[in-house]
Design a protein around this motif. Structure first.
Motif, PDB file in Angstrom:
ATOM      1  N   LEU A 158       0.893  -1.164   0.000  1.00  0.00           N
ATOM      2  CA  LEU A 158       0.000   0.000   0.000  1.00  0.00           C
ATOM      3  C   LEU A 158       0.923   1.204   0.000  1.00  0.00           C
ATOM      4  O   LEU A 158       1.611   1.465   0.998  1.00  0.00           O
ATOM      5  CB  LEU A 158      -0.908  -0.001   1.237  1.00  0.00           C
ATOM      6  CG  LEU A 158      -1.730   1.268   1.481  1.00  0.00           C
ATOM      7  CD1 LEU A 158      -2.735   1.509   0.358  1.00  0.00           C
ATOM      8  CD2 LEU A 158      -2.454   1.190   2.834  1.00  0.00           C
ATOM      9  N   GLN A 159       0.966   1.950  -1.099  1.00  0.00           N
ATOM     10  CA  GLN A 159       1.981   2.979  -1.225  1.00  0.00           C
ATOM     11  C   GLN A 159       1.573   4.056  -2.222  1.00  0.00           C
ATOM     12  O   GLN A 159       0.636   3.890  -2.998  1.00  0.00           O
ATOM     13  CB  GLN A 159       3.306   2.370  -1.653  1.00  0.00           C
ATOM     14  CG  GLN A 159       3.313   1.746  -3.047  1.00  0.00           C
ATOM     15  CD  GLN A 159       4.725   1.430  -3.509  1.00  0.00           C
ATOM     16  OE1 GLN A 159       5.576   2.317  -3.599  1.00  0.00           O
ATOM     17  NE2 GLN A 159       4.990   0.150  -3.790  1.00  0.00           N
ATOM     18  N   PHE A 160       2.317   5.162  -2.212  1.00  0.00           N
ATOM     19  CA  PHE A 160       2.126   6.235  -3.166  1.00  0.00           C
ATOM     20  C   PHE A 160       3.160   6.115  -4.280  1.00  0.00           C
ATOM     21  O   PHE A 160       4.220   5.495  -4.128  1.00  0.00           O
ATOM     22  CB  PHE A 160       2.261   7.605  -2.492  1.00  0.00           C
ATOM     23  CG  PHE A 160       3.630   7.882  -1.932  1.00  0.00           C
ATOM     24  CD1 PHE A 160       4.672   8.305  -2.751  1.00  0.00           C
ATOM     25  CD2 PHE A 160       3.884   7.714  -0.582  1.00  0.00           C
ATOM     26  CE1 PHE A 160       5.936   8.547  -2.236  1.00  0.00           C
ATOM     27  CE2 PHE A 160       5.153   7.962  -0.057  1.00  0.00           C
ATOM     28  CZ  PHE A 160       6.184   8.373  -0.891  1.00  0.00           C
ATOM     29  N   ALA A 161       2.844   6.722  -5.412  1.00  0.00           N
ATOM     30  CA  ALA A 161       3.778   6.882  -6.527  1.00  0.00           C
ATOM     31  C   ALA A 161       3.238   8.006  -7.400  1.00  0.00           C
ATOM     32  O   ALA A 161       2.051   8.331  -7.348  1.00  0.00           O
ATOM     33  CB  ALA A 161       3.914   5.595  -7.330  1.00  0.00           C
ATOM     34  N   ILE A 174       1.109  15.693 -14.012  1.00  0.00           N
ATOM     35  CA  ILE A 174       1.305  14.883 -12.805  1.00  0.00           C
ATOM     36  C   ILE A 174       0.253  13.794 -12.796  1.00  0.00           C
ATOM     37  O   ILE A 174      -0.935  14.059 -12.986  1.00  0.00           O
ATOM     38  CB  ILE A 174       1.241  15.729 -11.515  1.00  0.00           C
ATOM     39  CG1 ILE A 174       1.657  14.904 -10.298  1.00  0.00           C
ATOM     40  CG2 ILE A 174      -0.136  16.353 -11.321  1.00  0.00           C
ATOM     41  CD1 ILE A 174       3.125  14.735 -10.133  1.00  0.00           C
ATOM     42  N   SER A 175       0.698  12.565 -12.681  1.00  0.00           N
ATOM     43  CA  SER A 175      -0.183  11.412 -12.520  1.00  0.00           C
ATOM     44  C   SER A 175       0.167  10.792 -11.175  1.00  0.00           C
ATOM     45  O   SER A 175       1.276  10.293 -10.989  1.00  0.00           O
ATOM     46  CB  SER A 175       0.018  10.409 -13.656  1.00  0.00           C
ATOM     47  OG  SER A 175      -0.858   9.310 -13.524  1.00  0.00           O
ATOM     48  N   PHE A 176      -0.766  10.829 -10.242  1.00  0.00           N
ATOM     49  CA  PHE A 176      -0.482  10.607  -8.829  1.00  0.00           C
ATOM     50  C   PHE A 176      -1.323   9.455  -8.306  1.00  0.00           C
ATOM     51  O   PHE A 176      -2.555   9.495  -8.347  1.00  0.00           O
ATOM     52  CB  PHE A 176      -0.796  11.920  -8.102  1.00  0.00           C
ATOM     53  CG  PHE A 176      -0.568  11.929  -6.615  1.00  0.00           C
ATOM     54  CD1 PHE A 176       0.316  11.072  -6.002  1.00  0.00           C
ATOM     55  CD2 PHE A 176      -1.244  12.849  -5.826  1.00  0.00           C
ATOM     56  CE1 PHE A 176       0.519  11.098  -4.638  1.00  0.00           C
ATOM     57  CE2 PHE A 176      -1.047  12.901  -4.466  1.00  0.00           C
ATOM     58  CZ  PHE A 176      -0.173  12.021  -3.864  1.00  0.00           C
ATOM     59  N   GLU A 177      -0.658   8.384  -7.840  1.00  0.00           N
ATOM     60  CA  GLU A 177      -1.343   7.284  -7.160  1.00  0.00           C
ATOM     61  C   GLU A 177      -1.404   7.630  -5.671  1.00  0.00           C
ATOM     62  O   GLU A 177      -0.387   7.644  -4.999  1.00  0.00           O
ATOM     63  CB  GLU A 177      -0.586   5.971  -7.353  1.00  0.00           C
ATOM     64  CG  GLU A 177      -0.479   5.520  -8.781  1.00  0.00           C
ATOM     65  CD  GLU A 177       0.375   4.277  -8.916  1.00  0.00           C
ATOM     66  OE1 GLU A 177       0.095   3.276  -8.227  1.00  0.00           O
ATOM     67  OE2 GLU A 177       1.341   4.316  -9.708  1.00  0.00           O
ATOM     68  N   TYR A 213      -5.015  10.510  -9.483  1.00  0.00           N
ATOM     69  CA  TYR A 213      -5.277  11.919  -9.735  1.00  0.00           C
ATOM     70  C   TYR A 213      -4.361  12.369 -10.860  1.00  0.00           C
ATOM     71  O   TYR A 213      -3.152  12.089 -10.842  1.00  0.00           O
ATOM     72  CB  TYR A 213      -5.025  12.764  -8.484  1.00  0.00           C
ATOM     73  CG  TYR A 213      -5.406  14.207  -8.689  1.00  0.00           C
ATOM     74  CD1 TYR A 213      -6.739  14.598  -8.634  1.00  0.00           C
ATOM     75  CD2 TYR A 213      -4.448  15.169  -8.983  1.00  0.00           C
ATOM     76  CE1 TYR A 213      -7.112  15.910  -8.858  1.00  0.00           C
ATOM     77  CE2 TYR A 213      -4.812  16.490  -9.213  1.00  0.00           C
ATOM     78  CZ  TYR A 213      -6.146  16.848  -9.150  1.00  0.00           C
ATOM     79  OH  TYR A 213      -6.510  18.154  -9.381  1.00  0.00           O
ATOM     80  N   TRP A 214      -4.933  13.065 -11.841  1.00  0.00           N
ATOM     81  CA  TRP A 214      -4.182  13.487 -13.016  1.00  0.00           C
ATOM     82  C   TRP A 214      -4.395  14.969 -13.245  1.00  0.00           C
ATOM     83  O   TRP A 214      -5.537  15.463 -13.177  1.00  0.00           O
ATOM     84  CB  TRP A 214      -4.647  12.705 -14.235  1.00  0.00           C
ATOM     85  CG  TRP A 214      -3.866  12.981 -15.499  1.00  0.00           C
ATOM     86  CD1 TRP A 214      -2.780  12.293 -15.949  1.00  0.00           C
ATOM     87  CD2 TRP A 214      -4.109  14.025 -16.449  1.00  0.00           C
ATOM     88  NE1 TRP A 214      -2.328  12.833 -17.134  1.00  0.00           N
ATOM     89  CE2 TRP A 214      -3.142  13.905 -17.460  1.00  0.00           C
ATOM     90  CE3 TRP A 214      -5.052  15.031 -16.545  1.00  0.00           C
ATOM     91  CZ2 TRP A 214      -3.077  14.752 -18.553  1.00  0.00           C
ATOM     92  CZ3 TRP A 214      -4.997  15.899 -17.624  1.00  0.00           C
ATOM     93  CH2 TRP A 214      -4.020  15.755 -18.620  1.00  0.00           C
ATOM     94  N   GLY A 247       5.666   8.182 -18.047  1.00  0.00           N
ATOM     95  CA  GLY A 247       5.225   6.943 -17.421  1.00  0.00           C
ATOM     96  C   GLY A 247       6.202   6.468 -16.366  1.00  0.00           C
ATOM     97  O   GLY A 247       6.573   7.224 -15.469  1.00  0.00           O
ATOM     98  N   GLU A 248       6.662   5.228 -16.471  1.00  0.00           N
ATOM     99  CA  GLU A 248       7.514   4.647 -15.433  1.00  0.00           C
ATOM    100  C   GLU A 248       8.933   5.193 -15.440  1.00  0.00           C
ATOM    101  O   GLU A 248       9.718   4.888 -14.539  1.00  0.00           O
ATOM    102  CB  GLU A 248       7.543   3.123 -15.580  1.00  0.00           C
ATOM    103  CG  GLU A 248       6.229   2.452 -15.247  1.00  0.00           C
ATOM    104  CD  GLU A 248       6.322   0.943 -15.291  1.00  0.00           C
ATOM    105  OE1 GLU A 248       7.291   0.429 -15.895  1.00  0.00           O
ATOM    106  OE2 GLU A 248       5.435   0.270 -14.728  1.00  0.00           O
ATOM    107  N   CYS A 249       9.284   6.016 -16.413  1.00  0.00           N
ATOM    108  CA  CYS A 249      10.655   6.530 -16.479  1.00  0.00           C
ATOM    109  C   CYS A 249      10.943   7.489 -15.328  1.00  0.00           C
ATOM    110  O   CYS A 249      11.928   7.321 -14.617  1.00  0.00           O
ATOM    111  CB  CYS A 249      10.872   7.215 -17.825  1.00  0.00           C
ATOM    112  SG  CYS A 249      12.572   7.756 -18.062  1.00  0.00           S
ATOM    113  N   ASN A 250      10.089   8.494 -15.133  1.00  0.00           N
ATOM    114  CA  ASN A 250      10.239   9.458 -14.033  1.00  0.00           C
ATOM    115  C   ASN A 250       9.135   9.210 -13.019  1.00  0.00           C
ATOM    116  O   ASN A 250       8.218  10.016 -12.872  1.00  0.00           O
ATOM    117  CB  ASN A 250      10.189  10.892 -14.578  1.00  0.00           C
ATOM    118  CG  ASN A 250      11.376  11.212 -15.454  1.00  0.00           C
ATOM    119  OD1 ASN A 250      12.510  10.864 -15.123  1.00  0.00           O
ATOM    120  ND2 ASN A 250      11.125  11.853 -16.588  1.00  0.00           N
TER     121      ASN A 250
END
Length: 408
Positions: free
Chosen positions: A156-159, A257-260, A349-350, A165-168
């Motif tokens: 259970l975490q943020f990113a 910003i794409s925020f989990e 959140y985008w 995408g997964e690069c930064n």
């Protein structure tokens, strides 16, 4: 590692203190990555390892007992010879035969040895240095594990990320290269537990992709971001309700910003999905997406297993540039080993950029655990979510040393 004179008593111990076989497997493998590398990827193998040698080594098979923390907490045990390396079963025997009756805690309430635990009478939540401070275990009623921690992208975490995408992609749990290794590239800057109330961490998350990937253009594995997080139990006086708060300041410009905020990976046995009508306190089942596929919802989502044990989530607030929010839910994914199979939900959140350096982002999520009815009732009680359309704010407070206002 038999703790009493007969196997019947040992079996009672295994079921009542450690929990079910699945509990032993999930918790032991969540926090002992070397076992995964050695092939202990199923319930029986993990249980047999713990019984035969894991408890002697001081490995943790249940979040409410940590042999090394137990020995550190009580000097009389250390002085009695019960805490010798390689003989930690003696400490476990003491806890079972005497410690519980004497009212001793099986772990340090404020944390130690890279592990921080808090509990109420139905939930036990663990954050671990092994996983960059992310929540690596949520145990329900001492028996059912709700978190899959196969690699550093689970938990259970943020990113968050930009258009690459997964690069930064700073990720709390660590980098893809950490895999099932014995350490996380993410760095914990501070951690604090208020027993029974909250775990707060400040961490510097790793980028998911490292310099070996061409898209990173050779930059390092550790991101420059500092993220504060607080996870609270018994929120609003409800023992089924968890609050998950995140706050960080942009130190680089992002085009989007794409925020989990956050994501939870669960054991694959949580494979029934429900949409929640919080206004009317109702829910209805919706199809589980196909394997490795994602669906989106504009209402809160709940996952359940065959026993009806459920976990659901709802956004309270996002403090960020103007953007959109969605609940994402996924089908089963992962490799063939049972410990690697998982299901997943995300709070996404985008926002379109540019997101400038100095911008503060915050999010506040509700997570509820229990029966389906308990989850729906818990998520229906708090106020509805809102989004603050602000680009900048004063410097954020460090949640590891101070509490973010509940209205944030």
């Amino acid at each position: 590692c038999f703790f009493f004179n007969d196997t019947a008593t040992t079996e009672i111990y295994t079921r009542s203190i450690v929990g079910s076989v699945r509990c032993v497997q999930e918790t032991d493998l969540n926090h002992n990555k070397d076992l995964l590398r050695l092939g202990y990827g199923d319930e029986n193998a993990a249980r047999n390892h713990w019984v035969s040698s894991g408890c002697q080594e001081g490995r943790q098979a249940h979040p409410k007992f940590h042999a090394k923390q137990y020995c550190q907490l009580y000097p009389d045990l250390r002085n009695s010879g019960l805490c010798k390396p390689g003989q930690y079963r003696l400490a476990l025997n003491h806890y079972l035969e005497h410690g519980i009756q004497e009212g001793r805690s099986g772990y340090i309430p404020t944390g130690g040895f890279g592990m921080w635990v808090m509990a109420n009478d139905i939930l036990t939540i663990t954050a671990s240095e092994l996983h960059g401070g992310s929540i690596s275990s949520i145990l329900f009623k001492d028996r059912v594990e709700l978190v899959n921690s196969w690699d550093r992208g689970r938990q259970l975490q943020f990113a968050f990320t930009d258009s690459t995408g997964e690069c930064n992609n700073p990720t709390e749990g660590g980098s893809a290269a950490d895999g099932i290794g014995d350490r996380s590239t993410s760095v914990i800057k501070g951690a604090r537990v208020v027993p029974g109330q909250h775990i707060a961490t400040t961490s510097q998350p790793a980028y998911w992709k490292g310099p070996e990937d061409p898209c990173t253009k050779g930059r390092g594995r550790l991101s420059p971001f500092i993220v504060s997080k607080q996870v609270s139990l018994n929120y609003l006086g409800n023992k089924n309700l968890i609050a998950f708060e995140i706050q960080f300041t942009m130190v680089l410009d992002y085009d989007i910003i794409s925020f989990e905020c956050p994501t939870l990976y669960m054991p694959a046995t949580f494979d029934k999905v429900y949409a929640i009508d919080v206004k009317n306190r109702q829910y209805h089942q919706i199809p589980l997406p196909p394997d490795d596929k994602e669906e989106n919802s504009n209402v809160p989502i709940m996952y359940s297993n065959d026993q009806g044990i459920s976990v659901g989530f709802k956004l309270k607030s996002v403090y960020a540039p103007p953007g959109t929010f969605r609940y994402a839910y996924f089908g089963k994914m992962g490799g063939p080993k049972p410990a690697d199979r998982t299901t997943k939900w995300s709070a996404w959140y985008w926002a379109q950029g540019p997101i400038r350096t100095g911008t503060v982002l915050r999010s506040f999520m509700y997570i509820a655990v229990g029966s389906r009815e308990e989850v729906v009732n818990a998520l229906s009680t708090p106020q509805q979510y809102y989004i603050c359309l602000l680009y900048t704010s004063p410097s954020p407070r460090d949640l590891s040393t101070s509490r973010m206002p509940s209205s944030a």
